[in-house]
Scaffold this active site. Structure first.
Site, mmCIF file in Angstrom:
data_model
loop_
_atom_site.group_PDB
_atom_site.id
_atom_site.type_symbol
_atom_site.label_atom_id
_atom_site.label_comp_id
_atom_site.label_asym_id
_atom_site.label_seq_id
_atom_site.Cartn_x
_atom_site.Cartn_y
_atom_site.Cartn_z
ATOM 1 N N PHE A 137 0.851 -1.185 0.000
ATOM 2 C CA PHE A 137 0.000 0.000 0.000
ATOM 3 C C PHE A 137 0.888 1.237 0.000
ATOM 4 O O PHE A 137 1.652 1.455 0.933
ATOM 5 C CB PHE A 137 -0.949 0.038 1.200
ATOM 6 C CG PHE A 137 -1.854 1.245 1.150
ATOM 7 C CD1 PHE A 137 -2.905 1.313 0.239
ATOM 8 C CD2 PHE A 137 -1.626 2.338 1.976
ATOM 9 C CE1 PHE A 137 -3.719 2.441 0.160
ATOM 10 C CE2 PHE A 137 -2.447 3.473 1.911
ATOM 11 C CZ PHE A 137 -3.490 3.519 0.996
ATOM 12 N N ASP A 222 9.317 2.770 1.683
ATOM 13 C CA ASP A 222 8.129 3.449 2.184
ATOM 14 C C ASP A 222 8.008 3.130 3.675
ATOM 15 O O ASP A 222 7.534 2.071 4.065
ATOM 16 C CB ASP A 222 6.900 2.955 1.398
ATOM 17 C CG ASP A 222 5.591 3.545 1.923
ATOM 18 O OD1 ASP A 222 5.588 4.109 3.039
ATOM 19 O OD2 ASP A 222 4.572 3.435 1.226
ATOM 20 N N LYS A 251 2.576 9.381 8.646
ATOM 21 C CA LYS A 251 1.900 8.862 9.852
ATOM 22 C C LYS A 251 2.487 9.362 11.191
ATOM 23 O O LYS A 251 2.135 10.429 11.633
ATOM 24 C CB LYS A 251 1.841 7.345 9.785
ATOM 25 C CG LYS A 251 0.913 6.880 8.645
ATOM 26 C CD LYS A 251 0.268 5.532 8.894
ATOM 27 C CE LYS A 251 -0.905 5.304 7.975
ATOM 28 N NZ LYS A 251 -0.572 4.760 6.664
#
Ligand SMILES: *Cc1c(COP(=O)(O)O)cnc(C)c1O
Length: 396
Positions: A137, A222, A251
């Protein structure tokens, strides 16, 4: 109270999320409260964002102070908290330069653009293909979505951005076979988060690093979910011993405020000269002040040691639970990024936990994910295990 908010949402907010029928209005530390006054222990943490717990006093103080001084100015000017945050991130990582944006998907867009531009600048315009992995993702904007080979994400939004190829995660042979002279970058999550905490074999990232170096390909990690202490290391690449050329963060970086970052080596950063890329909000004083306060706490040795120890305790308690309930097929985790697979409805378990006052996340059908604030205590974990025991007894 809850009902009114639910109604407004239903009427006026795009229905892109499957929401639980509660409105959260207040948070403190490990807890959040809904509009009816019910309290919940939070093992979701705004999807691994609220890394220091809700409304951590140091974060609140930093935001208050910065809000009273300067909230936003253009990147046409120098911005003190941005400069200081970049200095901290580069001090603590492999990187020499940082570009700030506002979210994970934007950070990945930047990484994709940068990888292509890097080779274009060296006269290799055809070297533009990027390899990513199944079940990854990377986000929902066009580039990041094209890097995310999941039908539920891509379906109906074609044509995708050309130049992406996909291989299975944790499969070095498949990766090797997919690389061509056109490949400019390999992009992976050190641990796949949204697909259910998939941890690769110990040597995967190290071997990927070697392969990329040998073939003159950029390695993009990532770390939007794994970064900033989540795995018990400041960055997961440190645990796996594989330095990327480009790393993306978001995040947990801002402990709750929207911030993303593209971290890169000097060699690569040379391709991001004036006018090549930008963001109006990216790295504004307010979010950078919050992130600076967060980084100061998370980067402390004792803090990370505590994440590792609490993570180990959490893992062992879940293992214990799996011995009691054979429907738990697997327990996975690193630091405070954990998951269990169950034969049965993880959504039903999550709903039941919520009714018992604990928020957990059913991330895939059959998979529960635990990504609590990094300040979670053993007592909090014990409370979760008690509630899970009750919930699992009901569904089995
Ligand atoms: C959450 C996430 C993203 C997307 O971040 P957004 O801020 O939602 O755009 C990208 N990659 C990974 C690994 C993530 O966990």
């Amino acid at each position: 109270m809850n009902k009114k908010i639910l109604q407004l949402t239903e009427r006026h907010v795009a229905a892109t999320y499957g929401r639980y029928p509660i409105a959260l209005v207040k948070g403190k530390g490990m807890h959040v409260w809904d509009a009816s006054g019910n309290r919940y222990l939070d093992f979701v943490a705004g999807v691994a964002v609220v890394s220091l717990g809700h409304c951590h006093p140091k974060i609140v103080q930093a935001i208050r102070k910065q809000a009273g001084q300067l909230i936003h100015v253009s990147n046409w000017f120098h911005i003190e908290p941005q400069a200081r945050l970049a200095a901290e991130i580069t001090r603590l990582s492999f990187g020499n330069k940082v570009f700030f944006c506002n979210s994970g998907t934007e950070a990945n867009e930047g990484a994709i653009k940068l990888a292509r531009r890097f080779y274009a600048d060296r006269g290799q315009r055809n070297k533009s293909e990027i390899i990513t992995t199944y079940n990854a993702f990377h986000g929902r904007t066009l580039g990041a979505m094209s890097a995310t080979p999941q039908d539920k994400i891509q379906k109906g939004f074609g044509p995708l951005v050309p130049g992406f190829k996909y291989v299975p995660f944790d499969d070095l042979a498949a990766m090797k076979k997919a690389l061509t002279a056109k490949t400019c970058a390999v992009m992976v999550e050190p641990i796949q988060g949204e697909s259910g905490v998939n941890i690769p074999s110990k040597t995967y990232l190290k071997e990927l690093r070697k392969l990329c170096t040998e073939r003159d390909i950029l390695l993009i990690l990532d770390e939007i979910q794994t970064g900033f202490g989540r795995t018990g290391h400041l960055f997961a690449y440190q645990a796996f011993g594989a330095k990327p050329d480009i790393m993306t963060l978001a995040k947990g970086l801002g402990a709750g405020v929207p911030i993303g970052a593209l971290v890169m080596k000097n060699t690569v950063a040379q391709s991001l000269g004036p006018g090549t890329h930008g963001s109006t909000f990216g790295g504004n004083p307010l979010v950078c002040a919050a992130a600076l306060a967060a980084v100061a706490i998370v980067s402390q040795k004792d803090f990370l040691k505590n994440v590792r120890e609490t993570g180990k305790y959490f893992f062992s308690r879940l293992k214990e639970l799996s011995r009691k309930f054979p429907i738990i097929r697997e327990v996975r985790g690193m630091g405070l990024m954990l998951a269990i697979d169950i034969d049965g409805s993880s959504a039903a378990v999550a709903k039941d936990c919520m009714e018992q006052g604990i928020l957990v996340n059913s991330i895939q059908p059959g998979t529960l994910r635990f990504i609590p604030p990094l300040i979670v205590s053993q007592k909090n974990i014990d409370a979760l295990i008690r509630v899970l025991t009750l919930s699992l007894s009901k569904v089995t």
